[in-house]
Motif scaffolding. Structure first.
Motif, PDB file in Angstrom:
ATOM      1  N   PHE A 149      -1.194  -8.561   4.619  1.00  0.00           N
ATOM      2  CA  PHE A 149      -1.242  -7.396   3.733  1.00  0.00           C
ATOM      3  C   PHE A 149      -2.491  -6.594   4.016  1.00  0.00           C
ATOM      4  CE2 PHE A 149       1.937  -8.832   0.587  1.00  0.00           C
ATOM      5  CZ  PHE A 149       2.492  -7.610   0.280  1.00  0.00           C
ATOM      6  N   ASN A 150      -2.350  -5.281   3.965  1.00  0.00           N
ATOM      7  CA  ASN A 150      -3.484  -4.363   3.988  1.00  0.00           C
ATOM      8  C   ASN A 150      -3.058  -3.120   3.202  1.00  0.00           C
ATOM      9  OD1 ASN A 150      -1.972  -2.675   5.703  1.00  0.00           O
ATOM     10  ND2 ASN A 150      -2.940  -3.473   7.563  1.00  0.00           N
ATOM     11  N   GLY A 151      -3.896  -2.127   3.155  1.00  0.00           N
ATOM     12  CA  GLY A 151      -3.597  -0.921   2.385  1.00  0.00           C
ATOM     13  C   GLY A 151      -2.351  -0.201   2.859  1.00  0.00           C
ATOM     14  N   GLU A 152      -2.168  -0.122   4.162  1.00  0.00           N
ATOM     15  CA  GLU A 152      -0.991   0.565   4.712  1.00  0.00           C
ATOM     16  C   GLU A 152       0.297  -0.176   4.344  1.00  0.00           C
ATOM     17  OE1 GLU A 152       0.701   2.234   9.004  1.00  0.00           O
ATOM     18  OE2 GLU A 152      -1.106   1.010   8.965  1.00  0.00           O
ATOM     19  N   ILE A 153       0.259  -1.483   4.425  1.00  0.00           N
ATOM     20  CA  ILE A 153       1.438  -2.283   4.075  1.00  0.00           C
ATOM     21  C   ILE A 153       1.717  -2.176   2.581  1.00  0.00           C
ATOM     22  CG2 ILE A 153       2.358  -4.640   3.978  1.00  0.00           C
ATOM     23  CD1 ILE A 153       0.777  -5.106   6.654  1.00  0.00           C
ATOM     24  N   LYS A 154       0.673  -2.160   1.765  1.00  0.00           N
ATOM     25  CA  LYS A 154       0.860  -1.985   0.319  1.00  0.00           C
ATOM     26  C   LYS A 154       1.584  -0.680   0.034  1.00  0.00           C
ATOM     27  CE  LYS A 154      -1.605  -1.016  -3.871  1.00  0.00           C
ATOM     28  NZ  LYS A 154      -2.551   0.038  -4.106  1.00  0.00           N
ATOM     29  N   GLU A 155       1.181   0.402   0.691  1.00  0.00           N
ATOM     30  CA  GLU A 155       1.836   1.696   0.486  1.00  0.00           C
ATOM     31  C   GLU A 155       3.298   1.663   0.936  1.00  0.00           C
ATOM     32  OE1 GLU A 155       0.656   4.196  -1.336  1.00  0.00           O
ATOM     33  OE2 GLU A 155      -1.012   2.814  -1.665  1.00  0.00           O
ATOM     34  N   LEU A 156       3.579   0.975   2.038  1.00  0.00           N
ATOM     35  CA  LEU A 156       4.962   0.813   2.484  1.00  0.00           C
ATOM     36  C   LEU A 156       5.791   0.111   1.413  1.00  0.00           C
ATOM     37  CD1 LEU A 156       4.498  -0.349   6.198  1.00  0.00           C
ATOM     38  CD2 LEU A 156       5.455   1.828   5.422  1.00  0.00           C
ATOM     39  N   PHE A 157       5.208  -0.927   0.809  1.00  0.00           N
ATOM     40  CA  PHE A 157       5.927  -1.684  -0.217  1.00  0.00           C
ATOM     41  C   PHE A 157       6.112  -0.874  -1.494  1.00  0.00           C
ATOM     42  CE2 PHE A 157       5.866  -5.311   2.430  1.00  0.00           C
ATOM     43  CZ  PHE A 157       6.850  -6.140   1.939  1.00  0.00           C
ATOM     44  N   VAL A 158       5.161  -0.044  -1.858  1.00  0.00           N
ATOM     45  CA  VAL A 158       5.328   0.800  -3.045  1.00  0.00           C
ATOM     46  C   VAL A 158       6.538   1.702  -2.858  1.00  0.00           C
ATOM     47  CG1 VAL A 158       4.312   2.698  -4.376  1.00  0.00           C
ATOM     48  CG2 VAL A 158       2.926   0.700  -3.801  1.00  0.00           C
ATOM     49  N   GLU A 159       6.629   2.375  -1.719  1.00  0.00           N
ATOM     50  CA  GLU A 159       7.769   3.262  -1.444  1.00  0.00           C
ATOM     51  C   GLU A 159       9.065   2.465  -1.401  1.00  0.00           C
ATOM     52  OE1 GLU A 159      10.998   5.043   0.374  1.00  0.00           O
ATOM     53  OE2 GLU A 159       9.899   3.497   1.469  1.00  0.00           O
ATOM     54  N   TYR A 160       9.028   1.320  -0.746  1.00  0.00           N
ATOM     55  CA  TYR A 160      10.202   0.455  -0.579  1.00  0.00           C
ATOM     56  C   TYR A 160      10.733  -0.016  -1.935  1.00  0.00           C
ATOM     57  CZ  TYR A 160      12.548  -3.958   0.799  1.00  0.00           C
ATOM     58  OH  TYR A 160      13.414  -5.006   0.968  1.00  0.00           O
ATOM     59  N   VAL A 161       9.871  -0.570  -2.750  1.00  0.00           N
ATOM     60  CA  VAL A 161      10.282  -1.122  -4.045  1.00  0.00           C
ATOM     61  C   VAL A 161      10.743   0.001  -4.977  1.00  0.00           C
ATOM     62  CG1 VAL A 161       9.453  -2.379  -6.091  1.00  0.00           C
ATOM     63  CG2 VAL A 161       8.846  -3.180  -3.800  1.00  0.00           C
ATOM     64  N   LYS A 162      10.020   1.105  -5.002  1.00  0.00           N
ATOM     65  CA  LYS A 162      10.386   2.249  -5.842  1.00  0.00           C
ATOM     66  C   LYS A 162      11.735   2.824  -5.422  1.00  0.00           C
ATOM     67  CE  LYS A 162       6.821   5.019  -7.730  1.00  0.00           C
ATOM     68  NZ  LYS A 162       5.832   6.077  -7.577  1.00  0.00           N
ATOM     69  N   GLY A 163      11.922   2.995  -4.126  1.00  0.00           N
ATOM     70  CA  GLY A 163      13.151   3.592  -3.604  1.00  0.00           C
ATOM     71  C   GLY A 163      14.387   2.734  -3.793  1.00  0.00           C
ATOM     72  N   ASN A 164      14.209   1.441  -3.924  1.00  0.00           N
ATOM     73  CA  ASN A 164      15.341   0.531  -4.106  1.00  0.00           C
ATOM     74  C   ASN A 164      15.777   0.425  -5.565  1.00  0.00           C
ATOM     75  OD1 ASN A 164      15.272  -0.089  -1.377  1.00  0.00           O
ATOM     76  ND2 ASN A 164      14.221  -2.024  -1.657  1.00  0.00           N
TER      77      ASN A 164
END
Length: 128
Positions: free
Chosen positions: A58-73
């Motif tokens: 995990f890092n900041g970039e991966i966290k941002e990917l997961f925010v978009e991913y979880v929100k979009g789903n």
């Protein structure tokens, strides 16, 4: 080994997303893209998901990917659970949940998560 596939528990199909031990952002992006393309093609509130992030980088970039991913789903998911959340991943995971407003249950083992998800689905079914 396939990173996104269906598993079954108590007759309930669960979409299993395996991020375990991924260290490379490109590998993580590939699993996110494969799973989100499938999840977002499904009817609203139809998906039951289990994600495994044990040992994942995990890092900041991966966290941002997961925010978009979880929100979009969100519109396509009935219930979600996650395993492998420990140490720093717990802090990041809690941040992702706050940013997305999603209710994702964190459980200690794959079997516990599968049982919890199956019970939630079965409890939602109308009595015959």
């Amino acid at each position: 080994m396939k990173r996104c596939d269906f598993i079954e528990c108590k007759g309930v199909r669960i979409f299993y997303i395996d991020f375990s031990n991924l260290k490379n952002i490109e590998e993580i992006k590939a699993v996110i893209n494969e799973s989100k393309n499938f999840i977002r093609s499904q009817p609203p509130k139809s998906m039951i998901n289990l994600a495994n992030i044990e040992g994942m980088h995990f890092n900041g970039e991966i966290k941002e990917l997961f925010v978009e991913y979880v929100k979009g789903n969100a519109n396509h998911v009935f219930q979600s659970a996650i395993i492998g959340v420990d140490g720093l991943r717990r802090i990041v995971f809690n941040g992702v949940l706050k940013l997305t407003g999603r209710d994702v249950r964190c459980l200690e083992s794959k079997q516990a998560a599968m049982d919890w998800l199956a019970e939630r689905k079965l409890a939602s079914l109308p009595l015959a």
